[in-house]
Design an enzyme around this catalytic site. Structure first.
Site, PDB file in Angstrom:
ATOM      1  N   SER A 218      86.694  53.822  63.716  1.00  0.00           N
ATOM      2  CA  SER A 218      86.555  52.778  62.704  1.00  0.00           C
ATOM      3  C   SER A 218      85.426  53.154  61.755  1.00  0.00           C
ATOM      4  CB  SER A 218      86.222  51.437  63.374  1.00  0.00           C
ATOM      5  OG  SER A 218      85.797  50.478  62.427  1.00  0.00           O
TER       6      SER A 218
ATOM      7  N   TYR B  73      81.317  45.998  68.835  1.00  0.00           N
ATOM      8  CA  TYR B  73      82.460  46.754  68.317  1.00  0.00           C
ATOM      9  C   TYR B  73      82.004  48.085  67.742  1.00  0.00           C
ATOM     10  CZ  TYR B  73      86.631  47.846  65.580  1.00  0.00           C
ATOM     11  OH  TYR B  73      87.733  48.459  65.054  1.00  0.00           O
TER      12      TYR B  73
END
Length: 255
Positions: A139, A152
């Site tokens: 990501s 995250y």
């Protein structure tokens, strides 16, 4: 003339392949000849994607798998030869270090980090003899600071680091390992998030989230699938140990 990105005869596993980005990756690989095993906890979703692929003339099957559970991964892979592994399964979390609980941290770690580890370990062992290709879905959060994404970001940073390590350690086994780093992609998850958290203001918030990408919109799942298709193909045989942002300029143009 030979078809570019031809994966005919290749056997692929896509974790979290039953929805969103995983669905798009599964379709992209199958459309170009791969035999795709769709690993997912939600068998309804996985079977729907497998049926969609087979109805279009491709080959796919749904396999129930909990990537956070080592035994589940071992049973799902079942010592079958594979050529392509896509580590896509993962979950999101919103919170900073102050309000992220130990339980939050464990949940993210078990699925996003340990889940990738379980699949990498089994996948590499199955590929050692004949080689193969691994794509880890990281990501933009692994590369830049994003507000309220503490756990995250940690998990995706770990995915990026594992990519580099696997690529280095298994060069001699003809295993290529790369990662991709999407920014926001318009999936059903995004629509559900907006509906739950911003009822009545979904359209405005969708535009606000879209505008954080300098290109002015969110990515499309099929665009992610196309990048993964290239990286899995023989045309990318000189590519390993690299992360590919697919982010509408998010990392480099937002500074």
């Amino acid at each position: 003339m030979n078809k570019l990105f031809n994966l005919s005869g290749k056997r692929a596993i896509v974790t979290g392949g039953g929805s969103g980005i995983g669905r798009a990756i599964s379709i992209a690989l199958a459309t170009n000849g791969a035999k795709v095993s769709i690993f997912d906890l939600n068998m309804d979703n996985a079977e729907a994607v497998a049926l969609e692929i087979t109805n279009a003339g491709g080959e796919a099957k749904a396999v129930k798998c909990d990537v956070s559970d080592e035994k589940s991964v071992k049973e799902a892979m079942d010592n079958n030869a594979i050529d392509i592994l896509i580590n896509n399964a993962g979950i999101a979390h919103i919170g900073n270090v102050s309000n992220t609980t130990p339980e939050d941290m464990d949940r993210i770690y078990n699925i996003n980090v340990k889940g990738a580890y379980h699949c990498l370990r089994e996948g590499v062992n199955l590929m050692k003899t004949k080689g193969g290709t691994i794509i880890n879905v990281s990501s933009v959060a692994a590369h830049v600071g994003i507000s309220d994404r503490f756990a995250y970001s940690m998990s995706k940073g770990a995915v990026h680091a594992m990519t580099l390590s696997v690529a280095r350690d298994f060069l001699a086994n003809n295993i290529r390992c790369n990662s991709i780093s999407p920014a926001r992609v318009h999936t059903p998850f995004v629509d559900g998030f907006l509906e739950k958290n911003y009822p009545g203001n979904e359209k405005e918030m969708f535009q606000a989230l879209s505008s954080t990408q300098p290109i002015g919109r969110m990515g499309k799942p099929a665009e992610i699938g196309a990048l993964v298709l290239y990286l899995c193909s023989d045309e990318a045989s000189f590519v390993t140990g690299t992360d590919f942002p697919i982010d509408g300029g998010f990392i480099t143009l937002n500074n």
